[in-house]
Design a protein around this motif. Structure first.
Motif, mmCIF file in Angstrom:
data_model
loop_
_atom_site.group_PDB
_atom_site.id
_atom_site.type_symbol
_atom_site.label_atom_id
_atom_site.label_comp_id
_atom_site.label_asym_id
_atom_site.label_seq_id
_atom_site.Cartn_x
_atom_site.Cartn_y
_atom_site.Cartn_z
ATOM 1 N N MET A 1 0.854 -1.207 0.000
ATOM 2 C CA MET A 1 0.000 0.000 0.000
ATOM 3 C C MET A 1 0.881 1.245 0.000
ATOM 4 O O MET A 1 1.849 1.326 0.755
ATOM 5 N N SER A 2 0.569 2.178 -0.860
ATOM 6 C CA SER A 2 1.352 3.422 -0.874
ATOM 7 C C SER A 2 0.932 4.303 0.292
ATOM 8 O O SER A 2 -0.227 4.354 0.669
ATOM 9 N N LEU A 3 1.905 4.981 0.850
ATOM 10 C CA LEU A 3 1.617 5.874 1.968
ATOM 11 C C LEU A 3 1.559 7.323 1.541
ATOM 12 O O LEU A 3 1.467 8.222 2.362
ATOM 13 N N GLU A 4 1.645 7.549 0.214
ATOM 14 C CA GLU A 4 1.719 8.927 -0.283
ATOM 15 C C GLU A 4 0.603 9.804 0.289
ATOM 16 O O GLU A 4 0.837 10.911 0.739
ATOM 17 N N SER A 5 -0.605 9.232 0.297
ATOM 18 C CA SER A 5 -1.741 10.037 0.741
ATOM 19 C C SER A 5 -1.736 10.254 2.245
ATOM 20 O O SER A 5 -2.506 11.036 2.773
ATOM 21 N N ARG A 6 -0.869 9.540 2.985
ATOM 22 C CA ARG A 6 -0.831 9.634 4.438
ATOM 23 C C ARG A 6 0.194 10.659 4.931
ATOM 24 O O ARG A 6 0.263 10.941 6.119
ATOM 25 N N ILE A 158 9.885 11.577 16.279
ATOM 26 C CA ILE A 158 9.944 10.643 15.145
ATOM 27 C C ILE A 158 8.557 10.039 14.995
ATOM 28 O O ILE A 158 7.973 9.565 15.972
ATOM 29 N N VAL A 159 8.026 10.077 13.771
ATOM 30 C CA VAL A 159 6.700 9.508 13.526
ATOM 31 C C VAL A 159 6.835 8.297 12.604
ATOM 32 O O VAL A 159 7.472 8.375 11.555
ATOM 33 N N GLU A 160 6.268 7.186 13.032
ATOM 34 C CA GLU A 160 6.166 6.008 12.162
ATOM 35 C C GLU A 160 4.764 5.983 11.564
ATOM 36 O O GLU A 160 3.780 5.855 12.300
ATOM 37 N N VAL A 161 4.689 6.084 10.231
ATOM 38 C CA VAL A 161 3.379 6.004 9.576
ATOM 39 C C VAL A 161 3.188 4.571 9.082
ATOM 40 O O VAL A 161 3.956 4.084 8.262
ATOM 41 N N ASN A 162 2.189 3.912 9.648
ATOM 42 C CA ASN A 162 2.041 2.471 9.452
ATOM 43 C C ASN A 162 0.927 2.155 8.457
ATOM 44 O O ASN A 162 -0.260 2.357 8.748
ATOM 45 N N ALA A 163 1.318 1.625 7.310
ATOM 46 C CA ALA A 163 0.355 1.304 6.244
ATOM 47 C C ALA A 163 -0.608 0.188 6.648
ATOM 48 O O ALA A 163 -1.696 0.066 6.083
ATOM 49 N N ALA A 164 -0.213 -0.616 7.661
ATOM 50 C CA ALA A 164 -1.086 -1.713 8.092
ATOM 51 C C ALA A 164 -2.215 -1.244 9.005
ATOM 52 O O ALA A 164 -3.113 -2.008 9.328
ATOM 53 N N GLN A 165 -2.150 0.013 9.435
ATOM 54 C CA GLN A 165 -3.217 0.583 10.264
ATOM 55 C C GLN A 165 -4.054 1.498 9.367
ATOM 56 O O GLN A 165 -3.513 2.434 8.766
ATOM 57 N N PRO A 166 -5.352 1.254 9.243
ATOM 58 C CA PRO A 166 -6.151 2.027 8.294
ATOM 59 C C PRO A 166 -6.263 3.504 8.679
ATOM 60 O O PRO A 166 -6.384 3.838 9.851
ATOM 61 N N ARG A 167 -6.252 4.324 7.675
ATOM 62 C CA ARG A 167 -6.394 5.757 7.877
ATOM 63 C C ARG A 167 -7.731 6.093 8.545
ATOM 64 O O ARG A 167 -7.870 7.099 9.233
ATOM 65 N N SER A 168 -8.690 5.217 8.332
ATOM 66 C CA SER A 168 -10.028 5.468 8.897
ATOM 67 C C SER A 168 -10.035 5.486 10.421
ATOM 68 O O SER A 168 -11.020 5.886 11.043
ATOM 69 N N THR A 214 6.191 2.407 7.722
ATOM 70 C CA THR A 214 6.206 1.011 8.177
ATOM 71 C C THR A 214 4.970 0.294 7.656
ATOM 72 O O THR A 214 4.055 0.915 7.114
ATOM 73 N N ASP A 215 4.951 -1.015 7.827
ATOM 74 C CA ASP A 215 3.810 -1.801 7.361
ATOM 75 C C ASP A 215 3.741 -3.104 8.141
ATOM 76 O O ASP A 215 4.021 -4.169 7.629
#
Lengths: 485, 485
Positions: A1-6, A158-168, A214-215
């Motif tokens: 999953m791309s994280l671009e939008s996150r 430091i922020v970890e943006v995790n693609a496995a956690q839904p943006r919702s 992360t993912d």
């Protein structure tokens, strides 16, 4: 999953290894995570694998995953740990004196870090898991915990943006900050289901030193199936509560419940759906959402649920993620100083139900240290709720170790909740309503109603010996711990 | 002195003996009184002298005079007692098991009586001392305590209007009621010196069964002169606080202090006038006003003082009564659920200073039961403040019994405040700042900084034995109480 939008705006995206450059060898890591979900995964792992000689102080919101409480311990990188933990590796290190641990209440943890001198915040790095980040904001993932206070207290983020956690997940969050004493404002919340903040945690953009993609899924709690004792405890609790809500003017219209974390708490949550509370409005105001609550929401038994963590099983997470929009109508995640706020627990008249290691005959509760010495996890929010709820219950099996050990004991070798705090004890044997009693009366109620029959004789014999010595709280100190050794 | 101007409207004035007709043999008496002032005098005395076979439950705000805690005990009329007491006669009866006592926190006492099932309120009579009364209102005398809740909870009300208490006490009172959970409102107070209510306690006129005229002074606390240890403790506390207010962002502009009841607390209050806090605004937010505070107000060191009781010496009362208008500008009396409110203690960033019987090496505090069994008075507000203050201090001499007993002990045989609550310990030996420490670290600090040198060797030997057994909180349960027996 791309994280671009996150990831929005001009933020310093990098890999976990590079991000660790911002962490000094003796730094304080202020990490997100509560109820074993929503914790950072890549940066702690990279620190553990760095080969550096680290002496970190690690402060989380609550319990976190093995990337922190196993990897950092096994690499000998963790020197100090607050406020709660739930993995055998770190427990062993604490009990052996290799990690210095301080066991703190959840409600005041953020203040202790920001203002109270719990840690040296001059060398503090916040490491936060998020589902989205911008130049001066982030959206937490599956828990909020102490994240807002940590982001304010740390000088680097430091922020970890995790693609496995839904943006919702954004839809669940309600981030409110009460301000700094002595100019703290009254919390403007009048219903447990009310939202009073926004979904984002804001921060000074100067602090943001790294964003890491992360993912990986959380490693949440696994709940065992309810035992026969669990079901009998739930039945005893339900019978007691059905009578209590008829008696007390606090429950004329509604019941606001909290349950402690764990398999028993989860079983009690689920089983209470079977109790008959008439047409009263049932609401959850606690620190964690466990699977049992999703059942109650689905069945229409529960109007809303407020907590600081989605401490669901992996199956529970899947169920929530797939129906996030629907569940977000009724589930609110708050910072831990709101989910566990003494004044909100009081204001909403919460019925608190927590488990324990043991309870002594005079109503003192040991929640944390087996034999007075060996820590298991920590006090967590049990003190916040037991102390401030107008009705506080401790629910536990009467025995441990397959029936070999009584959990009703002459004297608790460690006290987390005092005789001044506790109202009711429930075991599979029955209920002891301790309200309005003297210590001597409490002892009789606990032995005769709650202790297992196999141990009642020995407990009575202890009380007889103690009575010879007299006092408001009779004890025979010489033999008070004979069962613990 | 005529009381004509103090009694308004059509109220049932009678004598104390007649008033006792409203009290059933097994009734619950909900009496005013806190800090040994403001308690009813004639009706309890008349009950004690009635010759009736009484089994009363007596619930006060805090400590009261001998008309209640001596006369009702000696006449064998008291069966049960809440939440605090401070007279040898009742202590002896409790310790011998003749009176059943329950030791309760002040902040939640009113709720426990009104909603919590502490007593059977169906047979409850409120007996309240006032300086004035009307058909549906009264003005409390020298304390408020739990009076507003008691008047609401009881189905009958007896008011003693006391000519020896000046009517001008009306100017001190600020009676606010927060409403009933779950619809309790946020307390709208943003400054400790703010008034948010009125001076009267209102009630349903149907409840008023008797108004009794009295004319007798309180029998308040007598304070001993400060000892050398008291002064050294005050000096150590002052030095610690001077540094802390420079360090912590909570005290940039102001310091809000609470001191526990008693001679040491009184000495600390007075002595703190000598500390150098720069130009910070100094405010008292506690449960009792003691003589030391009047000195600070007179010297202009203190901006305002909020409490629930004017627990002054007789000389202090005279001084206050003669200058009531002036003192009422800066002194506010509130109900105990406001003076001791967890959320207000937190909101105002209170520095709490309380004494104790003993502290164990891991930071657990015994405030109530000598040897774990023999009660002295009760937890009072010490738990409200120690638990909720962002900086909580326990101040005590390092020894008792003329130096024969250490107050720093291996294990507290009764725990009122836990390791999760306490921040700092001060003795005449020095200061142990326990924030951010593990239990093993706490033990070293307390032994080396706070224990008396005569006992350090034995304490170190205990810790060595305990260390062999290991654990997060190392203990040798076999010898943990060898000092207590």
């Amino acid at each position: 999953m791309s994280l671009e939008s996150r990831i929005e705006g001009d933020v310093p995206v990098t890999d976990a290894e590079t991000a660790t450059d911002a962490v000094g060898d003796d730094a304080t890591l202020l990490v997100s995570g509560f109820g074993s979900v929503g914790y950072p995964k890549a940066v702690p792992r990279a620190l553990a694998e760095s080969g550096r000689d680290l002496s970190l102080t690690v402060v989380s919101g609550g319990s976190v995953g093995e990337e922190i409480d196993v990897a950092l311990v096994e690499s000998d990188s963790m020197e100090r740990r607050f406020p709660f933990q739930a993995r055998p590796a770190v427990q062993e290190a604490i009990n052996e004196g290799r990690v210095a641990f301080g066991d703190r209440h959840i409600s005041s943890l953020g203040d202790e870090v920001q203002y109270g001198g719990l840690v040296d915040s001059e060398d503090a790095v916040a490491v936060i898991e998020a589902v989205a980040v911008g130049e001066d904001w982030l959206v937490p993932s599956t828990s909020i915990g102490t994240t807002p206070a940590y982001v304010e207290a740390a000088d680097r983020l430091i922020v970890e943006v995790n693609a496995a956690q839904p943006r919702s997940l954004e839809a669940f969050h309600d981030v409110y900050r009460p301000g700094k004493p002595p100019n703290r404002e009254p919390i403007p919340m009048t219903d447990p289901g009310e939202r009073i903040g926004g979904s984002r945690v804001e921060f000074d953009p100067e602090k943001l030193v790294a964003v890491v993609e992360t993912d990986g899924r959380d490693a949440p709690y696994e709940f065992r199936d309810p035992t026969e004792d669990d079901l009998t405890i739930a039945e005893n609790l339900g019978t007691f509560l059905e009578a209590e809500v008829e008696r007390s003017p606090l429950f004329e219209e509604s019941i606001r419940l909290q349950f402690g974390v764990g398999s028993l708490g989860n079983a009690l949550m689920g089983a209470l759906g079977g109790a008959d509370f008439g047409d009263r409005d049932l609401v959850y105001f606690g620190e964690v959402i466990q699977d049992g609550l999703l059942d109650l929401l689905d069945e229409g038994e529960l109007r809303s649920a407020s907590a600081t963590s989605l401490a669901l099983s992996t199956e529970g997470q899947d169920r929530l993620f797939e129906n996030a929009d629907r569940y977000a109508e009724d589930i609110i995640l708050r910072p831990g100083d709101l989910s566990n706020s003494p004044t909100l627990i009081d204001r909403f008249g919460v019925v608190a139900v927590n488990s324990a290691v043991e309870v002594d005959v005079y109503g003192h509760v040991n929640s944390t240290n087996v034999g007075g010495s060996q820590i298991i996890s920590g006090v967590g929010g049990s003190g916040d709720f037991t102390r401030n709820a107008p009705l506080s219950v401790v629910a536990l099996p009467s025995t441990a170790a397959g029936g070999d050990i009584s959990r009703i004991v002459p004297m608790a070798p460690h006290v987390d909740h005092t005789e001044h705090d506790l109202d009711v004890v429930v075991t599979e044997q029955g209920v002891a309503d301790l309200r309005g009693t003297s210590p001597r009366e409490r002892a009789r109620l606990l032995v005769e109603n709650c202790a297992h029959p196999d141990f009642r004789g020995d407990l009575r014999a202890y009380l007889d010996r103690a009575a010879e010595r007299g006092g408001h709280i009779p004890h025979d100190l010489h033999s008070a711990f004979s069962w613990e050794e």
